[in-house]
Enzyme design. Sequence first.
Site, PDB file in Angstrom:
ATOM      1  N   ARG A 197     -10.969   0.753   6.324  1.00  0.00           N
ATOM      2  CA  ARG A 197     -10.438  -0.303   7.216  1.00  0.00           C
ATOM      3  C   ARG A 197     -10.220   0.252   8.620  1.00  0.00           C
ATOM      4  NH1 ARG A 197      -5.296   1.500   9.125  1.00  0.00           N
ATOM      5  NH2 ARG A 197      -3.600   1.078   7.660  1.00  0.00           N
ATOM      6  N   ALA A 200      -3.904   9.148  16.658  1.00  0.00           N
ATOM      7  CA  ALA A 200      -2.458   9.223  16.903  1.00  0.00           C
ATOM      8  C   ALA A 200      -1.733   8.132  16.130  1.00  0.00           C
ATOM      9  CB  ALA A 200      -2.181   9.112  18.400  1.00  0.00           C
ATOM     10  N   GLN A 211     -12.640  10.709   8.582  1.00  0.00           N
ATOM     11  CA  GLN A 211     -12.619   9.570   9.498  1.00  0.00           C
ATOM     12  C   GLN A 211     -13.705   9.712  10.560  1.00  0.00           C
ATOM     13  OE1 GLN A 211     -11.843   5.942  10.713  1.00  0.00           O
ATOM     14  NE2 GLN A 211     -10.902   6.836   8.898  1.00  0.00           N
ATOM     15  N   LYS A 270       0.833  -1.206   0.000  1.00  0.00           N
ATOM     16  CA  LYS A 270       0.000   0.000   0.000  1.00  0.00           C
ATOM     17  C   LYS A 270       0.859   1.245   0.000  1.00  0.00           C
ATOM     18  CE  LYS A 270      -1.867   1.951   3.705  1.00  0.00           C
ATOM     19  NZ  LYS A 270      -2.774   2.300   4.803  1.00  0.00           N
ATOM     20  N   LYS A 306       1.851  12.571  18.178  1.00  0.00           N
ATOM     21  CA  LYS A 306       0.412  12.809  18.234  1.00  0.00           C
ATOM     22  C   LYS A 306      -0.190  12.243  19.530  1.00  0.00           C
ATOM     23  CE  LYS A 306      -0.184  12.914  13.209  1.00  0.00           C
ATOM     24  NZ  LYS A 306      -0.845  12.266  12.058  1.00  0.00           N
TER      25      LYS A 306
END
Lengths: 320, 320
Positions: A111, A223, A139, A67, A228
């Site tokens: 996913r 995160a 998201q 990917k 993050k």
Amino acid sequence: MKIYSQTQIVGAMEMNVAAQRLVDGFIAYSRGQVQVPPVQNFIFGQANGDCCVKSAWIEGSEHFTVKISTGFYDNPAKGLPSNDGMMLVLSAKTGQPRALLQDEGWLTCIRTALAGQIVARALAPRVITGIGILGTGVQARMQLEQLMALTSCRRLTVWGRNHMALESYREFATSLGFEVETTQDAEQVARHANLIVTTTPSREALLQRAWIQPGTHITAVGADGGGKQELDVDLVASAEVIVVDSIEQCRRYGEISHALKQGLIRQEQLIELGWLLAGETRGRENDQQITLADLTGVAVQDAQIADYAMQACAEALPGL
Amino acid sequence: MKIYSQTQIVGAMEMNVAAQRLVDGFIAYSRGQVQVPPVQNFIFGQANGDCCVKSAWIEGSEHFTVKISTGFYDNPAKGLPSNDGMMLVLSAKTGQPRALLQDEGWLTCIRTALAGQIVARALAPRVITGIGILGTGVQARMQLEQLMALTSCRRLTVWGRNHMALESYREFATSLGFEVETTQDAEQVARHANLIVTTTPSREALLQRAWIQPGTHITAVGADGGGKQELDVDLVASAEVIVVDSIEQCRRYGEISHALKQGLIRQEQLIELGWLLAGETRGRENDQQITLADLTGVAVQDAQIADYAMQACAEALPGL
């Protein structure tokens, strides 16, 4: 090699089948049956962009996946989306390329959202009195859509920094049938929801321990890289059940890493999602526990979703 | 995103332009101007296959490249080639995919052969009295083809283990205009050639120090992974000039690694190819020195050849 577009992929896939493939993938990963080479990262400083290449193969399965996903954060000013990407599916028997999935990042989004559904199904309290979402982006939307399959609760509190983005999210969630409260005060989310998903790229804690109701489940997906953080370390430390998609990865970044580095939690208390899904470990034990899932994203999800997307497209579009 | 086939790529490229792009790439690499994330490797035990993913970006350049290459060594019995692969070129300004080069591994072969030409141009003795090739496969052929541009010598000695493969190679080289001697005794190559290229996947030394003529240049391209070796360590240790494509990589595998680990050579004597091509280091100083180049293959070659292939295809096939 077949080539499928985002539109074709979105049209061909059934979410419950995709979710089951992810469950199988998490279990295989936690059993050590997945080859996951190191992630490749690029930083494009001047262009304010990055790229990561994630690859995985479940040993014994017929295909493996590579990917490529990119994030270029000045793109919107050029009329382009920030995120792009594609997945390549190759034969693990002959090495030949089988499919190029030009999903433009959609498969990564879905996913991740399905993983949120999977952990909520495993860990949420029996009675969900309110859903809370932190963030208003793609998201944040996909997580909400995927939670609808596991609860009839349609009370939503959504937090964001930007008023216009909140109003746009309100319109989206209302159209799904939710009674929506928007807020710029994260405490309001914690006060009104016992199933919370955090989806922001924040670099400082947004949720504090003191605000959380007993019995709440929190899934943190924002995160996904160093630096993050969405949850206060004391909140992480006080969670009675902590589930992570990958212990190895969550040690390095994600919500858990901060609490681990400060010695507030021990690695031994972490539960890997695959163990939970295989029934090898208990999750929530009562309706008072605070449970936490930290999802940083693992390449086996990409391998499983890509393999299924290819199969679904081949079935839906046999003439291609 | 443009998609180009192997045939289109082969037809569009000019080798001298490609070679210059590789020279620029080696120089940028040795100057530390290239982002090269760790190589991803898969091993498919049962299928006797492997895959590697190599990615690179020359900082400041417009594109970056992700290469997937596979080797499945039982494929010929199924009527399929052992090697396959493709390269993806993406924008380093927006992250958008620009081209999928379905080269089936050809670009990797040609960039390796051109690297052989480049080091031979830099290190070969002034008068080449005979060319020697170890191996009879695709790379053995492409190396010979690319050497033709730098010397008028048409005397060739070729070594292989298999009589039929040697006869097939003889036919190939004769058609290029070479006077060909085939042998199953590697010493004969060393006795008759002062420009030698080794292209085999051997796991034991094929060439010994005592056989090599003064002034010979040897390029080794076969040892592209752990455990592989074509040259005796004493031969490596006695070379007066040792050039490598990547010091970092050659420390780990390739011909040099064996001699380094045994303490027969020091890292300080290694010359990185980019320094030599930039004129920052001297190479051969006289016609008596034995010089050696160990090419393990670096991802900057892929980035440069892919970027050029995309450009050449766009110019040759403007209607696509």
